[in-house]
Every structure is written in C-alpha cells, then in structure tokens.
Design a protein around this motif. Structure first.
Motif, PDB file in Angstrom:
ATOM      1  N   ALA A 106      35.095  40.511  31.957  1.00 34.01           N
ATOM      2  CA  ALA A 106      35.140  40.549  33.316  1.00 34.01           C
ATOM      3  C   ALA A 106      35.308  39.371  34.056  1.00 34.01           C
ATOM      4  CB  ALA A 106      33.903  41.299  33.724  1.00 34.01           C
ATOM      5  N   PHE A 107      34.281  38.195  33.526  1.00 40.30           N
ATOM      6  CA  PHE A 107      34.574  36.927  33.869  1.00 40.30           C
ATOM      7  C   PHE A 107      35.812  36.213  33.993  1.00 40.30           C
ATOM      8  CE2 PHE A 107      34.224  32.281  33.149  1.00 40.30           C
ATOM      9  CZ  PHE A 107      33.689  32.072  34.531  1.00 40.30           C
ATOM     10  N   THR A 108      36.578  36.656  32.435  1.00 35.13           N
ATOM     11  CA  THR A 108      37.848  35.800  32.212  1.00 35.13           C
ATOM     12  C   THR A 108      38.828  36.476  33.434  1.00 35.13           C
ATOM     13  OG1 THR A 108      37.362  35.657  30.049  1.00 35.13           O
ATOM     14  CG2 THR A 108      39.697  35.585  30.593  1.00 35.13           C
ATOM     15  N   ILE A 109      38.813  37.807  33.703  1.00 35.50           N
ATOM     16  CA  ILE A 109      40.024  38.392  34.481  1.00 35.50           C
ATOM     17  C   ILE A 109      39.477  37.872  35.852  1.00 35.50           C
ATOM     18  CG2 ILE A 109      40.462  40.615  35.642  1.00 35.50           C
ATOM     19  CD1 ILE A 109      39.803  41.843  32.791  1.00 35.50           C
ATOM     20  N   ALA A 110      38.338  37.862  36.374  1.00 30.79           N
ATOM     21  CA  ALA A 110      38.084  37.599  37.677  1.00 30.79           C
ATOM     22  C   ALA A 110      38.304  36.064  37.733  1.00 30.79           C
ATOM     23  CB  ALA A 110      36.269  37.592  37.953  1.00 30.79           C
ATOM     24  N   TYR A 111      37.933  35.241  36.987  1.00 24.14           N
ATOM     25  CA  TYR A 111      38.384  33.750  37.285  1.00 24.14           C
ATOM     26  C   TYR A 111      39.689  33.327  37.378  1.00 24.14           C
ATOM     27  CZ  TYR A 111      38.342  28.773  35.796  1.00 24.14           C
ATOM     28  OH  TYR A 111      38.496  27.498  36.027  1.00 24.14           O
ATOM     29  N   ARG A 124      43.079  43.992  42.289  1.00 21.63           N
ATOM     30  CA  ARG A 124      41.711  44.101  42.157  1.00 21.63           C
ATOM     31  C   ARG A 124      41.422  45.775  42.320  1.00 21.63           C
ATOM     32  NH1 ARG A 124      38.356  40.875  46.564  1.00 21.63           N
ATOM     33  NH2 ARG A 124      39.604  42.627  48.007  1.00 21.63           N
ATOM     34  N   ALA A 125      42.206  46.450  43.037  1.00 25.33           N
ATOM     35  CA  ALA A 125      42.036  47.811  43.223  1.00 25.33           C
ATOM     36  C   ALA A 125      42.322  48.333  41.886  1.00 25.33           C
ATOM     37  CB  ALA A 125      42.872  48.350  44.384  1.00 25.33           C
ATOM     38  N   LEU A 126      43.360  48.035  41.008  1.00 29.60           N
ATOM     39  CA  LEU A 126      43.740  48.750  39.903  1.00 29.60           C
ATOM     40  C   LEU A 126      42.492  48.426  38.815  1.00 29.60           C
ATOM     41  CD1 LEU A 126      47.418  47.791  39.158  1.00 29.60           C
ATOM     42  CD2 LEU A 126      46.475  50.003  39.967  1.00 29.60           C
ATOM     43  N   TYR A 127      42.025  47.109  38.793  1.00 29.87           N
ATOM     44  CA  TYR A 127      40.992  47.035  37.898  1.00 29.87           C
ATOM     45  C   TYR A 127      39.592  47.920  38.239  1.00 29.87           C
ATOM     46  CZ  TYR A 127      42.755  43.043  35.550  1.00 29.87           C
ATOM     47  OH  TYR A 127      43.620  42.375  34.430  1.00 29.87           O
ATOM     48  N   PHE A 128      39.511  48.083  39.633  1.00 29.50           N
ATOM     49  CA  PHE A 128      38.259  48.775  40.179  1.00 29.50           C
ATOM     50  C   PHE A 128      38.155  50.371  40.015  1.00 29.50           C
ATOM     51  CE2 PHE A 128      35.114  50.400  43.317  1.00 29.50           C
ATOM     52  CZ  PHE A 128      34.207  49.734  42.986  1.00 29.50           C
ATOM     53  N   LEU A 129      39.560  50.759  39.766  1.00 27.65           N
ATOM     54  CA  LEU A 129      39.741  51.939  39.844  1.00 27.65           C
ATOM     55  C   LEU A 129      39.170  52.818  38.316  1.00 27.65           C
ATOM     56  CD1 LEU A 129      41.511  54.559  41.052  1.00 27.65           C
ATOM     57  CD2 LEU A 129      43.486  54.014  39.405  1.00 27.65           C
ATOM     58  N   ALA A 183      33.815  52.765  27.298  1.00 29.68           N
ATOM     59  CA  ALA A 183      32.550  52.589  28.351  1.00 29.68           C
ATOM     60  C   ALA A 183      32.683  51.094  28.976  1.00 29.68           C
ATOM     61  CB  ALA A 183      31.406  52.599  27.491  1.00 29.68           C
ATOM     62  N   ILE A 184      33.023  50.099  28.115  1.00 31.79           N
ATOM     63  CA  ILE A 184      33.482  48.943  28.702  1.00 31.79           C
ATOM     64  C   ILE A 184      34.364  48.858  29.499  1.00 31.79           C
ATOM     65  CG2 ILE A 184      34.431  46.618  28.056  1.00 31.79           C
ATOM     66  CD1 ILE A 184      32.891  46.758  25.321  1.00 31.79           C
ATOM     67  N   TRP A 185      35.656  49.466  29.342  1.00 26.83           N
ATOM     68  CA  TRP A 185      36.627  49.682  30.340  1.00 26.83           C
ATOM     69  C   TRP A 185      36.398  50.240  31.530  1.00 26.83           C
ATOM     70  CZ3 TRP A 185      39.284  54.382  31.818  1.00 26.83           C
ATOM     71  CH2 TRP A 185      40.331  53.981  32.545  1.00 26.83           C
ATOM     72  N   ALA A 186      35.271  51.107  31.559  1.00 24.84           N
ATOM     73  CA  ALA A 186      34.879  51.916  32.929  1.00 24.84           C
ATOM     74  C   ALA A 186      34.130  51.183  33.696  1.00 24.84           C
ATOM     75  CB  ALA A 186      34.162  53.139  32.530  1.00 24.84           C
ATOM     76  N   GLY A 187      33.323  50.157  33.146  1.00 27.58           N
ATOM     77  CA  GLY A 187      32.438  49.332  34.103  1.00 27.58           C
ATOM     78  C   GLY A 187      33.228  48.070  34.321  1.00 27.58           C
ATOM     79  N   LEU A 188      34.289  47.592  33.791  1.00 27.84           N
ATOM     80  CA  LEU A 188      34.820  46.356  33.949  1.00 27.84           C
ATOM     81  C   LEU A 188      35.280  46.040  35.396  1.00 27.84           C
ATOM     82  CD1 LEU A 188      35.636  44.129  32.111  1.00 27.84           C
ATOM     83  CD2 LEU A 188      37.922  45.135  32.115  1.00 27.84           C
ATOM     84  N   GLY A 189      35.713  46.900  36.268  1.00 26.47           N
ATOM     85  CA  GLY A 189      36.287  46.668  37.726  1.00 26.47           C
ATOM     86  C   GLY A 189      35.133  46.213  38.446  1.00 26.47           C
ATOM     87  N   PHE A 190      33.892  46.919  38.273  1.00 26.00           N
ATOM     88  CA  PHE A 190      32.663  46.708  38.987  1.00 26.00           C
ATOM     89  C   PHE A 190      32.306  45.338  38.706  1.00 26.00           C
ATOM     90  CE2 PHE A 190      27.836  46.273  39.427  1.00 26.00           C
ATOM     91  CZ  PHE A 190      27.741  46.532  40.483  1.00 26.00           C
ATOM     92  N   GLN A 191      32.144  45.016  37.627  1.00 27.43           N
ATOM     93  CA  GLN A 191      31.764  43.659  37.109  1.00 27.43           C
ATOM     94  C   GLN A 191      32.783  42.515  37.669  1.00 27.43           C
ATOM     95  OE1 GLN A 191      31.490  43.722  32.883  1.00 27.43           O
ATOM     96  NE2 GLN A 191      29.417  44.891  33.093  1.00 27.43           N
ATOM     97  N   VAL A 192      34.046  42.749  37.675  1.00 24.12           N
ATOM     98  CA  VAL A 192      35.089  41.840  37.999  1.00 24.12           C
ATOM     99  C   VAL A 192      34.917  41.500  39.573  1.00 24.12           C
ATOM    100  CG1 VAL A 192      37.567  41.750  38.548  1.00 24.12           C
ATOM    101  CG2 VAL A 192      37.022  42.456  36.161  1.00 24.12           C
ATOM    102  N   VAL A 193      34.682  42.745  40.249  1.00 24.55           N
ATOM    103  CA  VAL A 193      34.433  42.510  41.673  1.00 24.55           C
ATOM    104  C   VAL A 193      33.220  41.404  42.227  1.00 24.55           C
ATOM    105  CG1 VAL A 193      33.827  43.764  43.959  1.00 24.55           C
ATOM    106  CG2 VAL A 193      35.688  44.808  42.407  1.00 24.55           C
ATOM    107  N   ILE A 194      32.138  42.007  41.331  1.00 26.00           N
ATOM    108  CA  ILE A 194      31.021  41.106  41.543  1.00 26.00           C
ATOM    109  C   ILE A 194      31.073  39.734  41.082  1.00 26.00           C
ATOM    110  CG2 ILE A 194      28.559  40.878  41.036  1.00 26.00           C
ATOM    111  CD1 ILE A 194      29.055  43.287  42.606  1.00 26.00           C
TER     112      ILE A 194
END
Length: 314
Positions: A106-111, A124-129, A183-194
């Motif tokens: 998540a940090f790598t993607i957000a960075y 960003r919407a694609l990652y949060f979907l 499970a990691i993939w499902a929560g990735l979008g929320f962590q990227v946004v934060i």
C-alpha cells in the motif's frame, strides 16, 4: 432620586446569587447530552456482550438448557485441544504475513501514485474498488482463479509457460497463502487512500528545503517522509492487525466448496473466528465458543497495546 434608585438596583442585583450555570458548566452539560446516546449504545453493544462472554466461558451451555457453571474447564479443554493450536498458528500467520505485506504494498503504491497527475482520481478509484466488493463475490472470482486447467486462470498461465499446475486451495501448504492473497488485495485500496492522505498532509516546504540542500530521494524518504507518516503508519498497523486477526469472510467463502469443512483442507486455513463460529453455531457448544472468544479478545488487546507501545512517539 434617579441616581439612588439605580444604585439600589445595582446593589440588589449584585447581592443576589446567580442561579444559572457558568459557560464552562453549560459546555460540559451539552457535551454529555450529545454523548449520552452513543456512550449508552457503545456500552450496550460492546461492553455488555464482552462481560457476558467472560461469564458464558465459565459455563456449559448448548442454548437448550440453562447454563451450568463449570469454572475454568473450557479454558483447560482449550489448552489441550490440538485443533485450537493449529488454528491459533493459522491466525498468527495471517497477522504476521498479511500486515507487513499489505502495508508495504500500500505504501509503495501510494508513494508513486502521489506523483501521478494524469488520471490520478481514476487510478485511485480502481485501487479502492476491491475494498467495496463483497467478500462472497470476491471469493467466487478468486476460487475461479485457483481452479485446475482448463478453468483456472492461474493454472492456465502456469501451463502456458511450461510449469505444472498447482493445487492451491486443495493443498495444506499453499491454501493459506492462496486465501491470504485476496484478503490483502481486498484491503489494499483503503490503505492506499489513507497513506495518500498522510502524504498530502506533509508540508511541501520540507521537501523543497531538502532538495535545495541536495538531499537524495532515498534520504528524503527515510528522514522526512516516514517519520512524518508515523501517526498514519500506527493507525494502519493497528487497523490491519485487527482485520487479519479477525479474518473470516475470505476463508469461509473460498474453502466452503473445496472441502467438507470450511477452513480446510485439514484445518490448514481455519482462523480463530471461523473456529468460534463453527463451535457456536454448528456444535452449539456456547461455553467453549465463548472461551475461544475470550482468547481472541485478549490477543487483540495485547497486540494492539503492544503495537501502540512500540510505535508511539517518544
């Protein structure tokens, strides 16, 4: 006379004690008035069930008869149960593998996404979907991915490059990573946004001063970005750890059709929450299920407090 009457009124008004509340007392009263309903709701929904679980854990109860007090017998049974220790190991693996991997991704993607300007909102919407996708629908898709040739996507890709197909959900060694991946993939979008919100909150003046001094990007990341992201990291570490310790939906939906007992094969993917669910609503052994719930509560409490202790600012 007028002067005397005004003086007399002022003296009378000053002599009478004020019956109203001060500004501070009014603010406190209004604050508790607004907080009364949520505090009451939280006490009824959270505190009472927690205390009730501690009581039920000391009883023998099958929902049909009156609970009978048996002391710590359920906890002794739990400590001697080999299935519990395997499930406890699975839950620890979900935590120890899922939390660091998901936060690092998540940090790598957000960075890097923070530096993208073209189609930034769309990406960003694609990652949060995935975070908005229901667990049942997601489980069916990923189960299709893991199917053997010619149905499964992953095994077809492996066959295309000359690698033998893998059992994935039918393997006692591959099934847990196979369940952990969605499970990691499902929560990735929320962590990227934060993470992106935390990155945007860092003042740009720090980066401008560092670049003027000729500081490298790696040093900026280590000395400026990560230290200033510490509150965000603490929140996500605790939030993600609780989520992986309470993992249930992905395991139940992905393994309910691949084995007769959800959490298989041979309990290789079963987490503690699924064991509690089966003990309570399949075996109707509510006292034993409550003892497992107490253990999960204590684990969540210890892990959360330990992480807050280790990650807090000194």
């Amino acid at each position: 006379m007028v002067t005397m009457s005004l003086s007399q009124k002022a003296a009378d008004s000053g002599a009478r004690p004020s019956s109203g509340l001060g500004m501070r007392q009014k603010q406190v009263l209004w604050a508790w008035s607004f907080l009364a309903v949520p505090v009451l709701f939280y006490a009824v929904v959270r505190f009472y069930p927690t205390l009730e679980a501690f009581w039920i854990a000391t009883t023998n109860w099958n929902l049909l008869t009156k609970p009978s007090f048996i002391g710590l017998a359920n906890f002794k049974r739990l400590m001697a149960d080999p299935v519990f220790w395997q499930v406890f190991r699975n839950t620890a693996l979900y935590l120890l593998l899922g939390t660091p991997i998901s936060l690092l991704l998540a940090f790598t993607i957000a960075y890097h996404l923070d530096r993208v300007r073209f189609l930034h909102g769309f990406i960003r919407a694609l990652y949060f979907l995935p975070f908005l996708t229901t667990a049942a629908a997601m489980a069916w898709v990923w189960r299709w991915f893991y199917q053997p040739v010619p149905i499964g996507l992953f095994n077809n890709l492996l066959a295309g490059i000359g690698i033998a197909q893998q059992p994935f959900l039918r393997s006692t060694t591959q099934s847990l990573p196979a369940v952990l991946a969605p499970a990691i993939w499902a929560g990735l979008g929320f962590q990227v946004v934060i993470f992106m919100a935390g990155l945007r909150a860092i003042p740009t003046t720090y980066y401008e001063a560092a670049r003027i001094d000729g500081v490298s990007n790696g040093t900026i990341l280590r000395r400026i970005t990560l230290p200033l992201l510490k509150p965000t990291i603490v929140f996500l570490v605790v939030f993600s750890s609780i989520g992986f310790l309470r993992i249930f939906d992905q395991v139940y939906n992905m393994t309910s059709q691949t084995s007769s007992d959800p959490g298989g094969p041979l309990n290789a993917t079963k987490p503690l929450v699924l064991m509690i669910y089966q003990t309570a609503f399949s075996s109707f052994d509510m006292g034993y299920a409550a003892a497992q719930t107490v253990v999960l509560f204590l684990v969540l409490l210890v892990v959360s407090l330990l992480q807050l202790r280790l990650l807090k600012d000194r």
